[in-house]
Design an enzyme around this catalytic site. Structure first.
Site, PDB file in Angstrom:
ATOM      1  N   GLU A 151       0.845  -1.199   0.000  1.00 51.13           N
ATOM      2  CA  GLU A 151       0.000   0.000   0.000  1.00 51.13           C
ATOM      3  C   GLU A 151       0.878   1.246   0.000  1.00 51.13           C
ATOM      4  O   GLU A 151       1.990   1.240   0.515  1.00 51.13           O
ATOM      5  CB  GLU A 151      -0.942  -0.011   1.216  1.00 51.13           C
ATOM      6  CG  GLU A 151      -0.272  -0.164   2.576  1.00 51.13           C
ATOM      7  CD  GLU A 151       0.260   1.129   3.152  1.00 51.13           C
ATOM      8  OE1 GLU A 151      -0.173   2.200   2.676  1.00 51.13           O
ATOM      9  OE2 GLU A 151       1.098   1.071   4.059  1.00 51.13           O
ATOM     10  N   ARG A 154      -1.141   7.752   2.229  1.00 56.00           N
ATOM     11  CA  ARG A 154      -0.718   8.807   3.141  1.00 56.00           C
ATOM     12  C   ARG A 154      -1.804   9.019   4.186  1.00 56.00           C
ATOM     13  O   ARG A 154      -2.976   9.198   3.830  1.00 56.00           O
ATOM     14  CB  ARG A 154      -0.495  10.112   2.393  1.00 56.00           C
ATOM     15  CG  ARG A 154       0.628  10.096   1.366  1.00 56.00           C
ATOM     16  CD  ARG A 154       0.569  11.353   0.522  1.00 56.00           C
ATOM     17  NE  ARG A 154      -0.692  11.441  -0.203  1.00 56.00           N
ATOM     18  CZ  ARG A 154      -1.201  12.560  -0.715  1.00 56.00           C
ATOM     19  NH1 ARG A 154      -0.564  13.704  -0.556  1.00 56.00           N
ATOM     20  NH2 ARG A 154      -2.346  12.548  -1.369  1.00 56.00           N
ATOM     21  N   GLU A 155      -1.430   9.008   5.444  1.00 57.16           N
ATOM     22  CA  GLU A 155      -2.414   9.295   6.477  1.00 57.16           C
ATOM     23  C   GLU A 155      -2.943  10.709   6.275  1.00 57.16           C
ATOM     24  O   GLU A 155      -2.197  11.641   6.021  1.00 57.16           O
ATOM     25  CB  GLU A 155      -1.789   9.146   7.865  1.00 57.16           C
ATOM     26  CG  GLU A 155      -1.424   7.705   8.183  1.00 57.16           C
ATOM     27  CD  GLU A 155      -0.960   7.521   9.612  1.00 57.16           C
ATOM     28  OE1 GLU A 155      -1.570   8.112  10.516  1.00 57.16           O
ATOM     29  OE2 GLU A 155       0.020   6.792   9.814  1.00 57.16           O
ATOM     30  N   PHE A 252       7.702  16.665  -0.870  1.00 58.83           N
ATOM     31  CA  PHE A 252       8.629  16.247   0.180  1.00 58.83           C
ATOM     32  C   PHE A 252       9.897  17.107   0.209  1.00 58.83           C
ATOM     33  O   PHE A 252      10.962  16.629   0.583  1.00 58.83           O
ATOM     34  CB  PHE A 252       8.980  14.756   0.048  1.00 58.83           C
ATOM     35  CG  PHE A 252       7.828  13.852   0.397  1.00 58.83           C
ATOM     36  CD1 PHE A 252       7.694  13.332   1.666  1.00 58.83           C
ATOM     37  CD2 PHE A 252       6.859  13.558  -0.541  1.00 58.83           C
ATOM     38  CE1 PHE A 252       6.619  12.532   1.999  1.00 58.83           C
ATOM     39  CE2 PHE A 252       5.776  12.753  -0.230  1.00 58.83           C
ATOM     40  CZ  PHE A 252       5.660  12.238   1.047  1.00 58.83           C
ATOM     41  N   HIS A 254       9.786  20.171   1.926  1.00 68.02           N
ATOM     42  CA  HIS A 254       9.373  21.202   2.882  1.00 68.02           C
ATOM     43  C   HIS A 254      10.182  21.024   4.166  1.00 68.02           C
ATOM     44  O   HIS A 254      10.078  20.009   4.848  1.00 68.02           O
ATOM     45  CB  HIS A 254       7.878  21.101   3.171  1.00 68.02           C
ATOM     46  CG  HIS A 254       7.034  21.211   1.937  1.00 68.02           C
ATOM     47  ND1 HIS A 254       6.882  22.407   1.254  1.00 68.02           N
ATOM     48  CD2 HIS A 254       6.314  20.297   1.252  1.00 68.02           C
ATOM     49  CE1 HIS A 254       6.094  22.214   0.207  1.00 68.02           C
ATOM     50  NE2 HIS A 254       5.754  20.943   0.178  1.00 68.02           N
ATOM     51  N   GLY A 260       8.228  11.549  10.834  1.00 68.58           N
ATOM     52  CA  GLY A 260       7.774  10.584  11.839  1.00 68.58           C
ATOM     53  C   GLY A 260       6.680   9.735  11.233  1.00 68.58           C
ATOM     54  O   GLY A 260       6.608   9.560  10.023  1.00 68.58           O
ATOM     55  N   CYS A 263       5.229   4.868   8.981  1.00 69.96           N
ATOM     56  CA  CYS A 263       5.931   4.238   7.850  1.00 69.96           C
ATOM     57  C   CYS A 263       7.414   4.559   7.788  1.00 69.96           C
ATOM     58  O   CYS A 263       8.250   3.655   7.864  1.00 69.96           O
ATOM     59  CB  CYS A 263       5.270   4.655   6.538  1.00 69.96           C
ATOM     60  SG  CYS A 263       3.611   3.985   6.316  1.00 69.96           S
ATOM     61  N   ARG A 331       2.860   8.119  16.360  1.00 72.12           N
ATOM     62  CA  ARG A 331       4.040   7.266  16.259  1.00 72.12           C
ATOM     63  C   ARG A 331       5.245   8.023  15.707  1.00 72.12           C
ATOM     64  O   ARG A 331       5.200   8.574  14.625  1.00 72.12           O
ATOM     65  CB  ARG A 331       3.729   6.043  15.386  1.00 72.12           C
ATOM     66  CG  ARG A 331       2.873   5.011  16.098  1.00 72.12           C
ATOM     67  CD  ARG A 331       2.454   3.884  15.188  1.00 72.12           C
ATOM     68  NE  ARG A 331       1.419   4.292  14.240  1.00 72.12           N
ATOM     69  CZ  ARG A 331       0.812   3.468  13.401  1.00 72.12           C
ATOM     70  NH1 ARG A 331       1.140   2.187  13.379  1.00 72.12           N
ATOM     71  NH2 ARG A 331      -0.129   3.915  12.582  1.00 72.12           N
TER      72      ARG A 331
END
Length: 447
Positions: A151, A154-155, A252, A254, A260, A263, A331
């Site tokens: 998978e 993105r959260e 990505f 920034h 964190g 993943c 996490r």
């Protein structure tokens, strides 16, 4: 098609709900009775925008259900997905595959007829081989094909990512699986989205390689941000300047307090361990991990320096606890290391996060939580933006200034421009903006 989803955590629940929305009949299976009871009451155990409505709609339509019962749904399924956790194993950093292997044994005992068994969990190279070995040892007569289907969710944007993916990766060793997996993803394949079939081991490595590369991009721009502060350059303009290069891309890039989440920390470490075991070290990724670990506490030093090198007894307000916006996931969140380092310096920490405070209470000690940014800012000597939630992007600076003991904003996500903040009379510190990243003395800001 009939699908059984083993595991009703983040990946299993999102994937199961989306597959059901495609028109498949999906049963999500989990041994945690409390979780299944909650799901059957319509309570979603994680925060993910739009997931509650998607689950409710498909439960109502009869396409999605939840159970602790294993053998029935698995025996009836055309495809069984393994979507259980693979956390870093204590002591050595390898991925803990015990849940995956336990699921494989139980699936083998229950399957009937030809069944596709898919590892959706993030697993190291060679896991599919071991899953197949376990299943054939458990049930030599079972007619199965073991597939890898990582998978890339993105959260905070998982539903959109599932329904409009950049690619779908499927690793197979049995050609019979190709037709079945094409049918599983037919609603997306009809939109001409790339369905990439590879070998199983290649598929497993694609997931780790992708996450490691993104982690390196984040770490790269963070180091460039540090250089910017030394030489008087602006990291945001640099990000734009290099991001417009099609070979690099703008995502990505920034600058911030480090990565964190569920993943990147786990997957980069697992890839390093896999590479070491195979005598093929991945030194760029090893360095990425080390830099990211030290950066988080370095952000606490930035706050301390902004307060003239001493935070003992001072109240500091932290805006944002989760590792990113639109999730309740704590996490490996940068906020943990930042807060602990500030506490080591004697600071009193007050914090607010729209979704992460309950999870934070199980991780952080001696933190006082508030109901809004202005609530925790009262009497504070610094307000620190750690997570860039949308509601922190339009703060009322006059209100903030009126309740603070000292008007200092430390912006670890570069949400604001220096001129904008200073215009409202606050001292300001940010990331990688040369002299603009330096703090305006509070006495000057207040004039």
């Amino acid at each position: 098609m009939k699908i059984a989803m083993i595991g009703s955590g983040y990946v299993g629940l999102v994937s199961g709900a989306c597959f059901a929305d495609f028109g498949h009949t999906v049963v999500c299976i989990d041994k945690a009775e409390g979780k299944i009871e909650a799901l059957n009451r319509g309570e979603i155990p994680i925060f993910e925008p739009g997931l509650d409505a998607l689950v409710a709609e498909n439960v109502k339509a009869g396409r999605l259900s939840f159970t602790t019962e294993f053998s029935g749904p698995v025996s009836e399924a055309d495809v069984v997905f393994i979507a259980v956790g693979t956390p870093s194993r204590r002591g050595d950093g390898h991925a803990d595959l015990s849940y995956v292997y336990a699921a494989a044994r139980e699936i083998a005992e229950s399957v009937k007829g030809f069944t596709i068994v898919v590892t959706k969990s993030t697993v190291p190279v060679g896991t599919g081989d071991e899953v197949e070995r376990i299943m054939r040892e458990t049930r030599p007569d079972a007619d199965i094909a073991v597939v890898s289907n990582p998978e890339f969710l993105r959260e905070g944007a998982a539903i959109s990512d599932f329904k409009r993916p950049d690619r779908i990766v499927v690793g197979i060793e049995d050609e019979r699986a190709r037709e079945v997996m094409t049918e599983v993803y037919r609603p997306l394949y009809l939109n001409q989205l790339p369905l990439l079939f590879t070998t199983r081991r290649t598929s497993e490595l694609i997931k780790y390689a992708a996450n490691a590369f993104l982690a390196m991009k984040i770490t790269f721009i963070n180091e460039i941000a540090d250089l910017c502060e030394k030489v008087g350059a602006d990291v945001q303009q640099i990000s734009r300047g290099i991001g417009l290069d099609g070979r690099i891309g703008s995502k990505f890039l920034h600058a911030g307090p480090g990565y964190g989440g569920s993943c990147f920390p786990k997957d980069t470490l697992a890839l390093v361990k896999t590479a070491q075991d195979n005598d093929s070290p991945v030194r760029l990724i090893e360095t990425t991990i080390a830099i990211n670990d030290t950066r988080k506490r370095a952000m606490a030093r930035k706050v301390i320096n902004a307060l003239n090198g001493d935070v003992r007894g001072k109240k500091i307000a932290i805006l944002g606890l989760t590792f990113k916006p639109e999730t309740d996931d704590m996490r490996d969140a940068p906020s943990i290391s930042i807060i602990q380092a500030l506490q080591d310096g004697g600071a009193r920490i007050f914090a607010y996060d729209p979704e992460g405070m309950e999870a934070s209470k199980a991780i952080l000690d001696n933190v006082t939580y508030g109901n809004s940014p202005y609530d925790i800012a009262e009497g504070a000597e610094a307000v620190v933006i750690v997570t860039e939630w949308n509601q922190f992007r339009a703060l009322d600076f006059q209100r903030l200034k009126s309740v603070m003991a000292k008007p200092l904003l430390v912006d670890l996500r570069n949400v604001y421009t220096p001129d904008e903040v200073k215009r409202h009379g606050l001292a300001y510190a940010s990331i990688g903006r040369g002299t603009s990243a330096m703090v305006v003395p509070v006495s000057e800001a207040a004039e």
